[in-house]
Scaffold this active site. Structure first.
Site, short mmCIF file in Angstrom:
data_model
loop_
_atom_site.label_atom_id
_atom_site.label_comp_id
_atom_site.label_asym_id
_atom_site.label_seq_id
_atom_site.Cartn_x
_atom_site.Cartn_y
_atom_site.Cartn_z
N GLU A 92 -25.51 43.03 -63.77
CA GLU A 92 -26.02 41.82 -64.40
C GLU A 92 -25.46 41.78 -65.81
O GLU A 92 -25.19 42.81 -66.41
CB GLU A 92 -27.55 41.75 -64.39
CG GLU A 92 -28.28 42.82 -65.14
CD GLU A 92 -28.82 43.91 -64.23
OE1 GLU A 92 -28.90 45.04 -64.72
OE2 GLU A 92 -29.14 43.66 -63.07
N TYR A 113 -15.18 40.37 -65.66
CA TYR A 113 -15.70 40.60 -64.31
C TYR A 113 -15.07 39.64 -63.30
O TYR A 113 -14.72 40.05 -62.19
CB TYR A 113 -17.22 40.49 -64.28
CG TYR A 113 -17.90 41.51 -65.17
CD1 TYR A 113 -17.44 42.82 -65.26
CD2 TYR A 113 -19.01 41.17 -65.94
CE1 TYR A 113 -18.05 43.76 -66.08
CE2 TYR A 113 -19.64 42.11 -66.76
CZ TYR A 113 -19.15 43.39 -66.82
OH TYR A 113 -19.76 44.31 -67.63
#
Length: 157
Positions: A115, A127
């Site tokens: 997260e 990411y």
């Protein structure tokens, strides 16, 4: 200086923890763990097995970044990845993640979850470039400031 070729990735050692905490504390978006949590992660019998790696600058041997992932096979959670501000955007985080991925595959992990703060564009960009997919949101997950978390996952092959 391009660290991508000069950085050496190796397992984190207790002697690295002071520098790791220094890097994390210097970055607003990094997880600010206490020294004790890193030392517990490095213990021979951790409560939760973790892979903890550092990137060392080739010339000086100074720790330039680190990554920590918790293993809950067949999954892992990317708990923290941080690179010293002065060497960001030079491939250090990517090199750390690639080394982490190799270690995770070796231990039988098939997917990585994480997260990240919804406002952390630099991390989200990294990411996404590593092929993580957004799989959900956790409203008001973070405190100080209160902010949503973006949940992401990557299948390892």
């Amino acid at each position: 200086v391009n660290l991508e070729s000069a950085a050496r990735i190796r397992p984190m050692r207790p002697a690295d923890v002071e520098r790791v905490v220094e890097i994390a504390q210097s970055l607003a978006d990094a997880a600010h763990w206490p020294v004790s949590l890193y030392l517990a992660a490095l213990s021979p019998q951790p409560v939760l097995p973790r892979i903890c790696l550092v990137a060392e600058e080739g010339q000086s041997g100074t720790v330039a970044g680190f990554v920590v992932a918790a293993l809950t096979s067949p999954e892992a959670e990317l708990e923290s990845i941080a690179v010293a501000a002065e060497v960001q955007r030079q491939g250090v985080a990517r090199a750390l993640f690639e080394a982490l991925g190799a270690e995770l595959r070796r231990t039988g992990v098939t997917e990585v979850m994480l997260e990240v703060r919804a406002s952390n564009e630099a991390a989200l960009g990294l990411y996404r470039s590593l092929h993580f997919a957004e799989v959900g949101w956790r409203p008001r997950y973070y405190a100080d400031p209160v902010e949503d978390a973006v949940l992401m996952r990557l299948g390892l092959t």
